[in-house]
Design a protein around this motif. Sequence first.
Motif, short mmCIF file in Angstrom:
data_model
loop_
_atom_site.label_atom_id
_atom_site.label_comp_id
_atom_site.label_asym_id
_atom_site.label_seq_id
_atom_site.Cartn_x
_atom_site.Cartn_y
_atom_site.Cartn_z
N ASP A 39 32.04 62.19 49.83
CA ASP A 39 31.55 61.72 48.54
C ASP A 39 30.87 60.35 48.57
O ASP A 39 30.33 59.90 47.57
N ARG A 40 30.86 59.69 49.72
CA ARG A 40 30.24 58.37 49.80
C ARG A 40 28.73 58.49 49.55
O ARG A 40 28.03 59.25 50.18
N GLY A 41 28.24 57.70 48.59
CA GLY A 41 26.80 57.68 48.30
C GLY A 41 26.29 58.82 47.45
O GLY A 41 25.09 58.89 47.16
N ILE A 42 27.18 59.71 47.01
CA ILE A 42 26.74 60.90 46.27
C ILE A 42 26.06 60.53 44.95
O ILE A 42 25.00 61.08 44.60
N GLU A 43 26.65 59.60 44.20
CA GLU A 43 26.05 59.24 42.91
C GLU A 43 24.66 58.63 43.11
O GLU A 43 23.77 58.79 42.28
N GLU A 63 23.66 53.33 43.95
CA GLU A 63 24.77 53.37 42.98
C GLU A 63 24.94 52.04 42.27
O GLU A 63 25.49 51.97 41.18
N GLU A 64 24.45 50.96 42.92
CA GLU A 64 24.65 49.62 42.38
C GLU A 64 23.43 49.12 41.61
O GLU A 64 23.55 48.30 40.71
N LYS A 65 22.23 49.61 41.98
CA LYS A 65 21.00 49.08 41.38
C LYS A 65 20.18 50.21 40.76
O LYS A 65 20.44 51.38 41.00
#
Length: 533
Positions: free
Chosen positions: A357-361, A335-337
């Motif tokens: 929902d943690r880490g879903i994106e 999600e960050e990189k």
Amino acid sequence: MKYIFVTGGVVSSLGKGLAAASLGTLLEHRGLKIVMQKFDPYLNVDPGTMSPFQHGEVYVLDDGAETDLDLGHYERFTHSVLSRSNNTTSGQVYQTVLDKERRGDYLGKTVQVIPHVTDEIKARLRKLSTEQPCDVVITEIGGTTGDIEGLPFLEAIRQFIQEVGPQNAMVMHVTLVPYIKAAGELKTKPSQQSIAKLREIGLHPQVLICRTEHPLGEDVRYKLSVFCNVPLEAVVEARDVDHTIYEMPLMLQHERLDDTVCRILGITAPPADMTEWKKFVSRVIKPKKRVKVAVVGKYIELQDAYKSIYESLTHAGASADCGIDLVQVDAEELEEKHASEFLRDAAGILVPGGFGDRGIEGKIRAAQYAREQQTPFLGLCLGMQVATIEFARNVCGMTDANSTEFDAAAQYPVIDLLEEQKDVTDKGASMRLGSWITKIVEGSRAHKVYGSTEIRERHRHRYEFNMKYREQMTAKGFVISGTSPNGSLVEMIELNDHPYYLACQFHPEFQSKPNQPHPLFKGFVTACLGHGG
């Protein structure tokens, strides 16, 4: 019928489950019918509501039982197809006892641990023996000897052995023999103390499985034999395996564990023929080629959270004489990189299941990268859902597409709660669970992989593909290749213009075995070899 009870001492995580499963493998290869069982002393009714950080993966059986991950070892190492009768927790036992008390089944008696709780534990042992007739029942007791919650199980076993006779039951104790570097010695005292604890309860182990990082010298074996009152040949070395857990049955066979057990229980059976098992282990240890597979998950730092997935990749790799180099990617970091920083060297990308929902994106980005870069992709459960969301957003133009699990007000809820789940308030054992039939579309990639138009796979989920968006998405090249028999639920999706892009709502990792790799994993690894092997 013979009974083997597997206990553990000194510390947890010694590998009782693997020791029990490995013994099951050896006895099965001697022509015996084996049934395996796990007693878990925790008060949860089952591990279904536990965080993977607490307990590792939840292993789902055909009948929908959510069980301990050790049952995965049992099914992988033997031909057993287990049911909820094969996993009993303190929570289940106490719940049953209290239900009986409320109904008045005890006729006004004071309800106590002995005999009422212990009787219920023994009843579950007998029920298993009736439901699944066999030559040998191997029962593992979770936790460590001396744990207060495990005492009723050990007392029940003591009573049970008296009832069936010592010639028909035995205790195998798994213990740690630590190496003290400063002294340059293996120490037996922890094992002595552990067995002393068992003796206080009235149990005496006939076999010691000694977990150790260094070889047990004759002096150490002799000391353990004398102080623990176990025959010398029953002191079994179980060193840390060098390459794969599947070496363990061979290691224990070398220590003649199965011979010792058969002698103690009076079993006459031919030697175990481990030829095919050895071939499998050889392919795992010395593969002719290697391939890099990225697993993008939210519990990636915990090895046991995706245990069955990693083992299924190993099985599939061995069938292709290929070693699997895992690239474990934390979905939150994606999600960050940029995804290419983590995924560009991978020959294949696998997105496993999960909740919340943690880490879903990050998982959605992984699915997008696999689709756009033509990298082989396998999505499992939540992995299918994120692949659906990604396609809806980036191919179909539904920029707000999401699952109602993560955004209840999503403009395009392409993944939504099952209708029968909308009024559910209890979390435990309330999902769509167990083995269900999937109808596969002829000519699809799924059809080629399975070689069948009807399969049975195990499920564990609450959310499904939203059929309102079926036409809109299939018009853009989204292929629904597997559905429930009546066509109302989507079970598999794929993309035609891609070397291998398959995702399923079920959990195929629960049905893979060493010499019978699951078709989806086998197809995925083959595609990875074609892409970057």
